[in-house]
Design a protein around this motif. Structure first.
Motif, PDB file in Angstrom:
ATOM      1  N   GLY A  12       0.670  -1.185  -0.207  1.00 39.83           N
ATOM      2  CA  GLY A  12      -0.027   0.140   0.066  1.00 39.83           C
ATOM      3  C   GLY A  12       0.678   1.319  -0.051  1.00 39.83           C
ATOM      4  O   GLY A  12       0.617   2.250  -0.784  1.00 39.83           O
ATOM      5  N   GLY A  13       1.955   1.398   0.910  1.00 41.53           N
ATOM      6  CA  GLY A  13       2.630   2.473   0.722  1.00 41.53           C
ATOM      7  C   GLY A  13       3.552   2.547  -0.519  1.00 41.53           C
ATOM      8  O   GLY A  13       3.464   3.632  -1.116  1.00 41.53           O
ATOM      9  N   LEU A  14       3.907   1.568  -1.010  1.00 36.71           N
ATOM     10  CA  LEU A  14       4.560   1.709  -2.468  1.00 36.71           C
ATOM     11  C   LEU A  14       3.758   2.103  -3.432  1.00 36.71           C
ATOM     12  O   LEU A  14       4.016   2.943  -4.525  1.00 36.71           O
ATOM     13  CB  LEU A  14       5.389   0.542  -2.933  1.00 36.71           C
ATOM     14  CG  LEU A  14       6.495  -0.046  -1.958  1.00 36.71           C
ATOM     15  CD1 LEU A  14       7.136  -1.649  -2.340  1.00 36.71           C
ATOM     16  CD2 LEU A  14       7.638   0.929  -1.646  1.00 36.71           C
ATOM     17  N   ALA A  15       2.442   1.617  -3.583  1.00 32.62           N
ATOM     18  CA  ALA A  15       1.456   1.984  -4.586  1.00 32.62           C
ATOM     19  C   ALA A  15       1.234   3.771  -4.407  1.00 32.62           C
ATOM     20  O   ALA A  15       0.938   4.262  -5.209  1.00 32.62           O
ATOM     21  CB  ALA A  15       0.289   1.464  -4.167  1.00 32.62           C
ATOM     22  N   ARG A  16       1.004   4.212  -3.189  1.00 36.30           N
ATOM     23  CA  ARG A  16       0.954   5.530  -2.873  1.00 36.30           C
ATOM     24  C   ARG A  16       2.047   6.221  -3.254  1.00 36.30           C
ATOM     25  O   ARG A  16       1.855   7.603  -3.945  1.00 36.30           O
ATOM     26  CB  ARG A  16       0.479   5.861  -1.423  1.00 36.30           C
ATOM     27  CG  ARG A  16      -0.781   5.348  -1.001  1.00 36.30           C
ATOM     28  CD  ARG A  16      -1.141   5.810   0.390  1.00 36.30           C
ATOM     29  NE  ARG A  16      -2.653   5.059   0.735  1.00 36.30           N
ATOM     30  CZ  ARG A  16      -2.727   4.059   1.256  1.00 36.30           C
ATOM     31  NH1 ARG A  16      -1.789   3.035   1.629  1.00 36.30           N
ATOM     32  NH2 ARG A  16      -3.944   3.799   1.782  1.00 36.30           N
ATOM     33  N   ALA A  17       3.304   5.807  -3.165  1.00 36.88           N
ATOM     34  CA  ALA A  17       4.500   6.450  -3.708  1.00 36.88           C
ATOM     35  C   ALA A  17       4.497   6.726  -5.029  1.00 36.88           C
ATOM     36  O   ALA A  17       4.560   7.653  -5.686  1.00 36.88           O
ATOM     37  CB  ALA A  17       5.697   5.785  -3.191  1.00 36.88           C
ATOM     38  N   LEU A  18       4.152   5.412  -5.717  1.00 39.67           N
ATOM     39  CA  LEU A  18       3.847   5.529  -7.129  1.00 39.67           C
ATOM     40  C   LEU A  18       2.962   6.540  -7.696  1.00 39.67           C
ATOM     41  O   LEU A  18       3.235   7.057  -9.021  1.00 39.67           O
ATOM     42  CB  LEU A  18       3.809   4.294  -7.828  1.00 39.67           C
ATOM     43  CG  LEU A  18       4.915   3.402  -7.733  1.00 39.67           C
ATOM     44  CD1 LEU A  18       4.361   1.910  -8.466  1.00 39.67           C
ATOM     45  CD2 LEU A  18       6.081   3.823  -8.121  1.00 39.67           C
ATOM     46  N   GLN A  19       1.804   6.739  -7.103  1.00 39.57           N
ATOM     47  CA  GLN A  19       0.702   7.671  -7.376  1.00 39.57           C
ATOM     48  C   GLN A  19       1.425   8.960  -7.124  1.00 39.57           C
ATOM     49  O   GLN A  19       1.120   9.893  -8.264  1.00 39.57           O
ATOM     50  CB  GLN A  19      -0.609   7.590  -6.273  1.00 39.57           C
ATOM     51  CG  GLN A  19      -1.162   6.434  -6.569  1.00 39.57           C
ATOM     52  CD  GLN A  19      -2.469   6.538  -5.578  1.00 39.57           C
ATOM     53  OE1 GLN A  19      -2.331   6.732  -4.191  1.00 39.57           O
ATOM     54  NE2 GLN A  19      -3.576   5.868  -6.108  1.00 39.57           N
ATOM     55  N   ALA A  20       2.406   9.383  -6.421  1.00 46.90           N
ATOM     56  CA  ALA A  20       2.774  10.634  -6.272  1.00 46.90           C
ATOM     57  C   ALA A  20       3.806  10.957  -7.375  1.00 46.90           C
ATOM     58  O   ALA A  20       3.972  11.855  -7.873  1.00 46.90           O
ATOM     59  CB  ALA A  20       3.599  10.829  -4.952  1.00 46.90           C
ATOM     60  N   VAL A  21       4.498   9.914  -7.985  1.00 50.78           N
ATOM     61  CA  VAL A  21       5.869   9.988  -8.803  1.00 50.78           C
ATOM     62  C   VAL A  21       4.844   9.965 -10.242  1.00 50.78           C
ATOM     63  O   VAL A  21       5.227  10.881 -11.026  1.00 50.78           O
ATOM     64  CB  VAL A  21       6.534   8.507  -8.989  1.00 50.78           C
ATOM     65  CG1 VAL A  21       7.252   8.552 -10.078  1.00 50.78           C
ATOM     66  CG2 VAL A  21       7.283   8.536  -7.518  1.00 50.78           C
ATOM     67  N   HIS A  22       3.920   9.235 -10.580  1.00 49.31           N
ATOM     68  CA  HIS A  22       3.264   9.383 -11.709  1.00 49.31           C
ATOM     69  C   HIS A  22       2.377  10.597 -11.958  1.00 49.31           C
ATOM     70  O   HIS A  22       2.109  10.985 -13.050  1.00 49.31           O
ATOM     71  CB  HIS A  22       2.493   7.885 -11.899  1.00 49.31           C
ATOM     72  CG  HIS A  22       3.064   6.745 -11.872  1.00 49.31           C
ATOM     73  ND1 HIS A  22       2.522   5.621 -11.511  1.00 49.31           N
ATOM     74  CD2 HIS A  22       4.414   6.545 -11.947  1.00 49.31           C
ATOM     75  CE1 HIS A  22       3.509   4.580 -11.735  1.00 49.31           C
ATOM     76  NE2 HIS A  22       4.694   5.223 -12.024  1.00 49.31           N
ATOM     77  N   ALA A  23       1.802  11.250 -10.821  1.00 46.55           N
ATOM     78  CA  ALA A  23       1.096  12.386 -10.923  1.00 46.55           C
ATOM     79  C   ALA A  23       2.207  13.531 -11.262  1.00 46.55           C
ATOM     80  O   ALA A  23       1.394  14.495 -11.717  1.00 46.55           O
ATOM     81  CB  ALA A  23       0.697  12.698  -9.512  1.00 46.55           C
ATOM     82  N   CYS A  24       3.171  13.224 -11.075  1.00 51.77           N
ATOM     83  CA  CYS A  24       4.250  14.372 -11.558  1.00 51.77           C
ATOM     84  C   CYS A  24       4.761  14.146 -13.035  1.00 51.77           C
ATOM     85  O   CYS A  24       5.608  15.103 -13.580  1.00 51.77           O
ATOM     86  CB  CYS A  24       5.564  14.440 -10.627  1.00 51.77           C
ATOM     87  SG  CYS A  24       5.167  14.855  -8.983  1.00 51.77           S
TER      88      CYS A  24
END
Length: 607
Positions: A119-131
């Motif tokens: 879950g934490g890694l998925a949220r990190a990727l959300q932040a990366v991809h949103a940029c």
């Protein structure tokens, strides 16, 4: 963390360096503090690499990408100079080991921790991809494990979504074992590639091995398996396996997006999310960090500015130019460092008081607590906490008079204040397991009074709500424990990790009594991982007469024998033996197994 050497600079970009965190082919990473006392990680590029225009361009891109992401799931960029002879990058210091270090020290993460990691890694990727970025190098050494969740670092080969793939012939961007099929085949990377890497990281975290490196082999063999073969997910907990399989689909279109990964997870992660031994490691690291002092050196006085001050009178700040030298302020340095110490100590105590994680001792049985400006024994006395000599893990064993009921109790005492969390207590009999959290009621020079609160009972409801314990130092290195009419001695625990000689897969042939005789023997298999006390480090599988049953057992002691208790059934419908132990066989050098409730026992064989 190593001390600074003679060839290490005392300062980089106005950050005073304290220690060396690591070194590699790219450069060195240091632990430092700014003039306000904030702890930072400073990455300094090797000068010879800095002379390579392509590498310098890549470093500029890393800094820009990391600045764009920021957020709660990465290390924030504080400052950088990409144009100096030795380019550097300063980020907020994340107090936690890498995921690779965690698995190497403590073995695979338990199921709930692995799902929380996903879950934490998925949220990190959300932040990366949103940029508008793709990380492209998500791997265990680029994931930092903290009390609040994972943090993703190192954006050295991240690329914008609209950027073309342009590499030198034969160059590999990524880490074999944690690359996507698109990377292996030189195709354009999309966010789905990061999802594939997340699946590989998750499988590694929960299984302790890379999913495409089961037979070893060369880098090219691993890359071939990534592109053309299915991952090795044997032994993963079912819920973890489902998430990993979805992420590791060969086709990018078949993989879930990060929000789809979150939809596969069972709601919010449990609090605490890490095993106790990992939390203890992080706490010990924080304690060492708080005690760390910068080497003495003569600071160079700042040169006076050639023109008017860059900021109006009374306003603190720094010139708005890359790599500009900070003006060291002694008052800020001393005061800021003290504030940092106090805030970190307070945060650790709050975590203990909220019982976010049951702490456990170091491998030698000695618990370590965050240290501030006083020595541990002085802090314990002044706070009215557990005496220093009693801090650590202790074990007591007994046989109840007139019965065959056997007890094992393991208590871990922490140096917390009166009224705060003081550790954990495991009470295990032939057929009952009770896990309790301890609160310190009162403390004297050589004794403490503790209140226990049951947080896990197997079977459910068998343990009651809790009890009061008094622990007294006996003067001979042991403790005397009492609760009501019960009294028993405790000796220092030998450790908290499964010794290597027990690890692996073992089996025994056991008889199965039935009405009128006995059935053909069943095969009982024990899979023992490199786990720690308090984790489900043992998996038990029983097969025979067409039946199969599998369950998990929690580890409660590791020396001189490993003792574990069956906590839950994973497959089938059977009883898996309550408290059991495995001891060395002095005669043949093997192992013996015994189930204390049923009296079953036998020699174990590898395989």
């Amino acid at each position: 963390m190593d001390s600074l050497g003679p060839d290490d600079p005392p300062e980089v970009g106005g950050y005073r360096l304290l220690a060396r965190l690591g070194a590699g082919g790219m450069g060195r990473v240091y632990l430092g503090r700014d003039e306000r006392g904030r702890t930072v990680a400073v990455k300094v590029v090797h000068p010879e690499l800095a002379r390579d225009p392509e590498f310098r361009s890549r470093f500029r891109h890393e800094v820009a990408a990391a600045r764009r992401v920021g957020g709660a799931w990465t290390a924030p960029v504080l400052d950088a100079d990409t144009e100096s002879a030795a380019p550097w990058l300063a980020t907020g210091y994340v107090p936690g080991p890498t995921l690779r270090e965690v698995v190497a020290r403590h073995g695979p993460l338990p199921e709930d921790s692995a799902l929380a990691l996903a879950g934490g890694l998925a949220r990190a990727l959300q932040a990366v991809h949103a940029c508008g970025l793709v990380h492209r190098d998500l791997k265990p050494s680029n994931v930092l494990v903290t009390l609040d969740g994972p943090r993703v670092i190192d954006f050295g080969i991240a690329r914008s979504l609209d950027a073309a793939v342009a590499t030198r012939t034969g160059a590999v961007l990524g880490s074999p074992g944690f690359m996507s099929p698109e990377q292996v085949m030189g195709q354009r990377m999309t966010p789905a590639g990061d999802v594939f890497c997340l699946g590989a990281v998750l499988a590694y975290a929960a299984g302790g091995r890379e999913p495409f490196s089961r037979d070893g082999g060369s880098m090219h063999a691993v890359m071939f398996r990534i592109a053309h073969e299915e991952p090795d997910l044997d032994g993963l907990p079912e819920r973890v396996r489902q998430v990993a399989e979805a992420c590791l689909a060969k086709s990018p279109d078949a993989r879930p997006a990060p929000d789809g990964i979150l939809a596969l997870l069972p709601g919010e992660p449990a609090d605490p999310w890490l095993p106790a031994a990992v939390t203890a490691d992080i706490g010990r690291s924080a304690a060492r960090l708080l005690e760390l002092q910068a080497p003495a050196y003569a600071p160079r006085p700042p040169a006076p500015p050639p023109g008017p001050p860059p900021f109006p009178p009374g306003v603190q700040g720094r010139p708005g130019r890359p790599g500009g030298r900070r003006l060291p302020t002694p008052a800020y340095l001393a005061g800021g460092a003290l504030v940092t110490v106090l805030v970190l100590v307070l945060a650790l105590l709050i975590r203990m008081e909220r019982e976010r994680e049951p702490n456990v001792p170091a491998a030698d049985g000695a618990a370590t607590a965050p240290a501030g400006r006083t020595r541990p024994q002085e802090r314990a006395r002044s706070a009215g906490g557990v005496p220093e000599a009693m801090v650590g893990s202790w074990e007591g064993r007994s046989t109840a008079s007139g019965t065959r009921e056997r007890w094992l109790r393991r208590v871990t005492l922490l140096p917390g204040p009166v009224g705060g969390a003081a550790g954990t207590l495991w009470s295990v009999t032939d057929d009952t397991l009770c896990e309790s959290r301890l609160t310190l009621v009162s403390a004297g020079a050589d004794s403490v009074e503790l209140r226990s609160r049951t947080v896990r009972s197997v079977p459910a409801g068998a343990c009651g709500g809790g009890s009061r314990w008094t622990m007294t130092a006996a003067g001979d290195g042991t403790l005397n424990g009492s609760a009501g009419s019960l009294a028993m001695p405790f000796t220092k625990a030998a450790g908290d990790r499964v010794p290597e000689r027990y690890q692996g897969r073992w089996w025994a042939s056991v008889g199965r009594p039935v009405a009128g005789g006995t059935a053909p023997p069943a095969r009982k298999v024990f899979e023992i991982s490199a786990g720690t006390v308090g984790t489900e480090a043992v998996k038990i599988t029983v097969t025979g007469n067409g039946d199969r049953c599998q369950g998990a057992a929690v580890l409660v002691s590791v020396e001189p024998a490993i003792v574990f208790f069956s906590t839950r059934v994973l497959e089938g419908d059977c009883a898996l033996g309550g408290m059991q132990r495995i001891t060395p066989d002095a005669q043949n050098g093997g192992l013996n197994w015994e189930a204390l409730r049923s009296g079953q026992n036998g020699g174990l064989q590898r395989g």
